[in-house]
Enzyme design. Sequence first.
Site, PDB file in Angstrom:
ATOM      1  N   SER A 135       0.839  -1.194   0.000  1.00  0.00           N
ATOM      2  CA  SER A 135       0.000   0.000   0.000  1.00  0.00           C
ATOM      3  C   SER A 135       0.878   1.249   0.000  1.00  0.00           C
ATOM      4  CB  SER A 135      -0.889  -0.026   1.250  1.00  0.00           C
ATOM      5  OG  SER A 135      -1.667   1.123   1.303  1.00  0.00           O
ATOM      6  N   GLY A 136       0.592   2.167  -0.924  1.00  0.00           N
ATOM      7  CA  GLY A 136       1.322   3.433  -0.973  1.00  0.00           C
ATOM      8  C   GLY A 136       2.498   3.420  -1.933  1.00  0.00           C
ATOM      9  N   VAL A 137       2.770   2.289  -2.581  1.00  0.00           N
ATOM     10  CA  VAL A 137       3.943   2.221  -3.453  1.00  0.00           C
ATOM     11  C   VAL A 137       3.714   2.974  -4.764  1.00  0.00           C
ATOM     12  CG1 VAL A 137       3.387   0.057  -4.676  1.00  0.00           C
ATOM     13  CG2 VAL A 137       5.773   0.655  -4.259  1.00  0.00           C
ATOM     14  N   LYS A 139       0.863   1.965  -7.083  1.00  0.00           N
ATOM     15  CA  LYS A 139       0.167   1.128  -8.087  1.00  0.00           C
ATOM     16  C   LYS A 139      -0.956   1.920  -8.761  1.00  0.00           C
ATOM     17  CE  LYS A 139      -1.180  -1.805  -4.995  1.00  0.00           C
ATOM     18  NZ  LYS A 139      -0.615  -1.213  -3.765  1.00  0.00           N
ATOM     19  N   ARG A 166     -13.142   6.603   0.207  1.00  0.00           N
ATOM     20  CA  ARG A 166     -12.398   7.813   0.558  1.00  0.00           C
ATOM     21  C   ARG A 166     -13.060   8.979  -0.165  1.00  0.00           C
ATOM     22  NH1 ARG A 166      -7.028   4.798  -1.244  1.00  0.00           N
ATOM     23  NH2 ARG A 166      -6.635   3.620   0.656  1.00  0.00           N
ATOM     24  N   ARG A 259      -0.129  10.823   1.395  1.00  0.00           N
ATOM     25  CA  ARG A 259      -1.421  10.657   0.725  1.00  0.00           C
ATOM     26  C   ARG A 259      -2.562  11.147   1.625  1.00  0.00           C
ATOM     27  NH1 ARG A 259      -3.004   4.801  -1.542  1.00  0.00           N
ATOM     28  NH2 ARG A 259      -3.499   4.420   0.639  1.00  0.00           N
ATOM     29  N   ARG A 270      -0.948  -0.966   7.632  1.00  0.00           N
ATOM     30  CA  ARG A 270      -0.520  -1.098   6.234  1.00  0.00           C
ATOM     31  C   ARG A 270       0.995  -1.273   6.146  1.00  0.00           C
ATOM     32  NH1 ARG A 270      -4.477   1.059   1.897  1.00  0.00           N
ATOM     33  NH2 ARG A 270      -6.440   0.701   2.950  1.00  0.00           N
ATOM     34  N   ASN A 293       9.453   1.521  -8.151  1.00  0.00           N
ATOM     35  CA  ASN A 293       8.860   2.840  -8.389  1.00  0.00           C
ATOM     36  C   ASN A 293       9.607   3.890  -7.574  1.00  0.00           C
ATOM     37  OD1 ASN A 293       7.266   4.999  -9.104  1.00  0.00           O
ATOM     38  ND2 ASN A 293       5.534   4.424  -7.794  1.00  0.00           N
TER      39      ASN A 293
END
Length: 383
Positions: A135-137, A139, A166, A259, A270, A293
Amino acid sequence: MGEEAVEFSVEKVAEDCKQSTVDVGDRTYVIGRSDDDSKSSIIIKILEKLTQTWVVPTVLGTQPTLTESQSAIPVNDEKILIIEKGVPLNESIWFLEIDTPFVKQQRKIKGTEVVSWSKGVIGVGQKPVVISGPSGVGKGTLIAKLMKDYPSKFGFSVSHTTRSPREKEIDGVHYHFTERSKIEKDISEGKFLEFAHVHGNIYGTSIEAVESVTDEGKRCILDIDVQGARSVRASSLEAIFIFVCPPSFEELEKRLRARGTETEEQIQKRLRNARAELDQSNSPGLFDHLLVNDDLETCYENLKQLLSLDDDQEDSDDLFIKDGKQTASFCIVSKHDSEILLQPEPNEAKNGATSLLALDLSSLSGGAPGRTRGLKIRSINSF
Ligand SMILES: Nc1ncnc2c1ncn2[C@@H]1O[C@H](COP(=O)(O)OP(=O)(O)OP(=O)(O)O)[C@@H](O)[C@H]1O
Ligand SMILES: Nc1nc2c(ncn2[C@@H]2O[C@H](COP(=O)(O)O)[C@@H](O)[C@H]2O)c(=O)[nH]1
């Protein structure tokens, strides 16, 4: 629902519906339209010939749209081919899976007799792309770029989730936001290709989410966690698996915090899960490609390069699509090896559709349960 001995005779079945009967081994499958209730549906009944008992199976998958009647023929011990009458050819081809690996698995899970509908699709389509990573990479960011730059080439598999939306997330676009009881019911009915408990919620990919993208002629992109990727790997869906890594754990944490969509507690959860996912990225045979990434533009270029490298199937459908788009309605004549001969319905012949067609089933491919891809069609000289 499920297996039960039913007291009715063949004669009674014939009264109740316009049916096809197909013998496969020691069983006769009766497939027909039931007119005895207001929401008429396709009924399936199985006659065990040795014991002369009837079984009503649990029927999975989306059934064909009802037409007046159909013709049917066994393909092998696993599937029955059904051609619906009165609809254009590419809408009319269906398989009733009676003993495929998927049906066997569902039979075990449910402890009842099971059959499953699968729509026949001409051509194979391009392999879907599974993108996983912590999560957060990034994608979602990479996928959004791809969809924006190639809207006619790629389509996103819209997952179901029990987590709350969200701000700015739209139901049906980013996710299908759903109740736990609803998704659990749909999962138990075999409507999901995969599902997983992720960060305290259920997430899942419905068969329809993937197949509706492929049906549009687009390449399907799935954004799912590592557990989901494992399940898809084990399924009949042939896909490419990509794992996206962060340049460092610190950078991952920074992105997740920046984020600003999770509480501190959720961020901690996460990040804990991220360590486990990163550990699994090297599991033998799971991911085909790892992408780091770091700089977004560089990573995006690498992703694009990867995807075009796998374009070996591009345009391979075109050979077969033309005949598949026939608007005439056909019915089954006979079977020779892996080819099924189809002829136009009598009224279609009057309208000038005189060509026989050969439906080649020799290279049926994976596809999720719900679709049988890889059908080829060729015209045979007029009769
Ligand atoms: N290469 C990058 N460099 C810096 N920031 C990035 C990069 N890629 C993505 N980001 C940012 O990192 C944050 C997380 O990205 P994104 O939401 O795409 O992650 P994700 O992997 O989809 O997460 P999740 O699995 O939770 O949905 C976003 O704010 C995004 O703008
Ligand atoms: N196994 C699945 N995982 C999924 C699916 N859809 C999304 N995900 C993964 O969940 C996490 C969290 O997503 P978020 O939107 O809450 O940040 C992320 O790793 C996704 O890849 C799914 O259908 N199946």
